[in-house]
Design a protein around this motif. Structure first.
Motif, PDB file in Angstrom:
ATOM      1  N   ILE A 161      15.794  24.896  26.059  1.00 18.47           N
ATOM      2  CA  ILE A 161      15.630  26.083  25.206  1.00 18.47           C
ATOM      3  C   ILE A 161      14.551  26.990  25.783  1.00 18.47           C
ATOM      4  CG2 ILE A 161      14.931  26.902  22.919  1.00 18.47           C
ATOM      5  CD1 ILE A 161      16.100  24.319  21.773  1.00 18.47           C
ATOM      6  N   TYR A 162      13.414  26.380  26.178  1.00 24.25           N
ATOM      7  CA  TYR A 162      12.346  27.174  26.783  1.00 24.25           C
ATOM      8  C   TYR A 162      12.844  27.859  28.065  1.00 24.25           C
ATOM      9  CZ  TYR A 162       9.445  24.162  23.789  1.00 24.25           C
ATOM     10  OH  TYR A 162       8.917  23.488  22.729  1.00 24.25           O
ATOM     11  N   LYS A 176      24.265  31.821  26.116  1.00 28.10           N
ATOM     12  CA  LYS A 176      23.932  30.466  26.581  1.00 28.10           C
ATOM     13  C   LYS A 176      22.926  29.801  25.645  1.00 28.10           C
ATOM     14  CE  LYS A 176      24.786  31.115  31.535  1.00 28.10           C
ATOM     15  NZ  LYS A 176      24.176  31.096  32.894  1.00 28.10           N
ATOM     16  N   LEU A 177      21.951  30.581  25.188  1.00 30.99           N
ATOM     17  CA  LEU A 177      20.949  30.029  24.275  1.00 30.99           C
ATOM     18  C   LEU A 177      21.602  29.608  22.962  1.00 30.99           C
ATOM     19  CD1 LEU A 177      18.036  29.348  23.585  1.00 30.99           C
ATOM     20  CD2 LEU A 177      17.702  31.724  22.876  1.00 30.99           C
ATOM     21  N   LEU A 236      20.410  38.653  19.002  1.00 32.42           N
ATOM     22  CA  LEU A 236      20.185  39.121  20.368  1.00 32.42           C
ATOM     23  C   LEU A 236      21.508  39.207  21.122  1.00 32.42           C
ATOM     24  CD1 LEU A 236      17.845  39.847  22.310  1.00 32.42           C
ATOM     25  CD2 LEU A 236      17.790  37.461  23.002  1.00 32.42           C
ATOM     26  N   GLN A 237      22.361  38.231  20.886  1.00 34.51           N
ATOM     27  CA  GLN A 237      23.675  38.187  21.541  1.00 34.51           C
ATOM     28  C   GLN A 237      24.550  39.369  21.108  1.00 34.51           C
ATOM     29  OE1 GLN A 237      25.667  34.462  20.864  1.00 34.51           O
ATOM     30  NE2 GLN A 237      27.645  35.211  21.576  1.00 34.51           N
ATOM     31  N   ASN A 238      24.474  39.756  19.841  1.00 33.73           N
ATOM     32  CA  ASN A 238      25.339  40.802  19.290  1.00 33.73           C
ATOM     33  C   ASN A 238      24.761  42.217  19.404  1.00 33.73           C
ATOM     34  OD1 ASN A 238      27.201  38.845  18.561  1.00 33.73           O
ATOM     35  ND2 ASN A 238      26.326  38.573  16.513  1.00 33.73           N
ATOM     36  N   ALA A 239      23.503  42.329  19.838  1.00 29.71           N
ATOM     37  CA  ALA A 239      22.872  43.648  19.951  1.00 29.71           C
ATOM     38  C   ALA A 239      23.646  44.533  20.928  1.00 29.71           C
ATOM     39  CB  ALA A 239      21.427  43.495  20.406  1.00 29.71           C
ATOM     40  N   LYS A 240      23.920  45.769  20.517  1.00 28.01           N
ATOM     41  CA  LYS A 240      24.788  46.648  21.293  1.00 28.01           C
ATOM     42  C   LYS A 240      24.093  47.372  22.445  1.00 28.01           C
ATOM     43  CE  LYS A 240      28.290  45.677  18.681  1.00 28.01           C
ATOM     44  NZ  LYS A 240      29.365  44.797  19.212  1.00 28.01           N
ATOM     45  N   ASP A 241      22.791  47.474  22.393  1.00 32.34           N
ATOM     46  CA  ASP A 241      22.093  48.158  23.486  1.00 32.34           C
ATOM     47  C   ASP A 241      20.748  47.479  23.743  1.00 32.34           C
ATOM     48  OD1 ASP A 241      20.113  49.233  21.633  1.00 32.34           O
ATOM     49  OD2 ASP A 241      21.640  50.684  21.056  1.00 32.34           O
TER      50      ASP A 241
END
Length: 288
Positions: free
Chosen positions: A152-153, A177-178, A212-217
């Motif tokens: 994770i780190y 991946k995270l 974070l994965q779904n953030a668009k920009d």
């Protein structure tokens, strides 16, 4: 006139002699301050030798790695640095040694011929068999304890570097991946203390990772990284990473509210602004 020139020449010679003597004394002082130790460092080939020595060499240290016996002679100025600091830099370059293990992601990025067999183990954080260490010595050593959350780190640091590079696609891939790591981690492999920490943080870590994965920009990714960093910090304080970690802070981000992040390097590289203000921030805490 002749005697005047002769006198000037004598003065000049005396000045040169004093300078040479000072230089000699300085060199001698430097040499006497140098300490040399032989340590175990894993590696495979000439390419490994080049990387190991480059990462360990500095104005105050010199590394001579031997491919045949997997050891290195490390000479360092004990007044300005330490063996510990040199070996940490070598581990950060991808090479396990008797003091530190390389981050998993850094090892994975080594050239194929350089991916040595990982047979070394980091020394325990506390070698004494004190009551608080009994649980670890019964089957979960402090090395294993660091290893349980280490992936994770490692993935967090990949994300941090992608934000520094302002690479939106790499951040999205790293967050994916995270998220996968968080869903596949088995609580049965954790120590009792770690299970308590994981129970308290698993859901929030997953939420921030997904955000974070779904953030668009990139701007939204950086905002999501603020919350993720706070949760990973809590995790690191409870179950420390294999290497010392620096908590750093940018006082300007998020409308002047400020934001923190974690790094394996003391040198500040700001993930919230990238190249715009790369060195904005400071180290506020060391976790080790």
């Amino acid at each position: 006139m002749y005697f005047k020139k002769l006198k000037q020449m004598k003065v000049l010679k005396n000045i040169i002699a004093i300078c040479l003597l000072s230089s000699s004394l300085y060199s001698h002082a430097q040499n006497t301050a140098m300490t040399t130790q032989t340590v175990k460092i894993s590696g495979n080939c000439g390419m490994c030798k080049k990387t190991i020595e480059k990462s360990g060499n500095s104005a105050d240290s010199k590394v001579d790695w031997n491919e045949d016996n997997q050891t290195a002679k490390v000479s360092f100025n004990a007044e300005k640095t330490s063996l510990d600091a040199v070996l940490k830099n070598i581990a950060l370059a991808g090479y396990d040694n008797e003091k530190y293990l390389a981050p998993t992601t850094t090892y994975a990025e080594l050239h194929g011929c350089c991916q040595y067999d990982r047979t070394l183990s980091a020394p325990p954080a506390n070698p004494e068999n004190t009551p608080e260490n009994k649980e670890e010595s019964s089957g979960n050593s402090s090395v294993a304890k660091a290893g349980n959350f280490q992936p994770i780190y490692d993935q967090y640091f990949v994300l941090k570097d992608a934000l520094i590079a302002a690479d939106h696609k790499a951040v999205t891939a790293g967050a994916t991946k995270l998220s996968n790591l968080l869903t596949t981690l088995k609580s049965t492999s954790l120590t009792t203390t770690e299970q308590q920490v994981w129970k308290a943080q698993a859901n929030t870590l997953a939420q921030h990772s997904k955000a974070l994965q779904n953030a668009k920009d990139l701007a939204k990714q950086r905002l999501a990284f603020v919350s993720l960093s706070e949760e990973v910090y809590k995790l690191a304080k409870s179950s420390k990473p294999a290497l010392p970690v620096y908590q750093q802070k940018c006082p300007m981000f998020n409308g002047g509210k400020g934001a923190t992040w974690l790094s394996l390097n003391k040198e500040v590289k700001n993930p919230y602004y990238g190249a715009q203000m790369l060195t904005c921030g400071s180290t506020i805490q060391t976790i080790q």
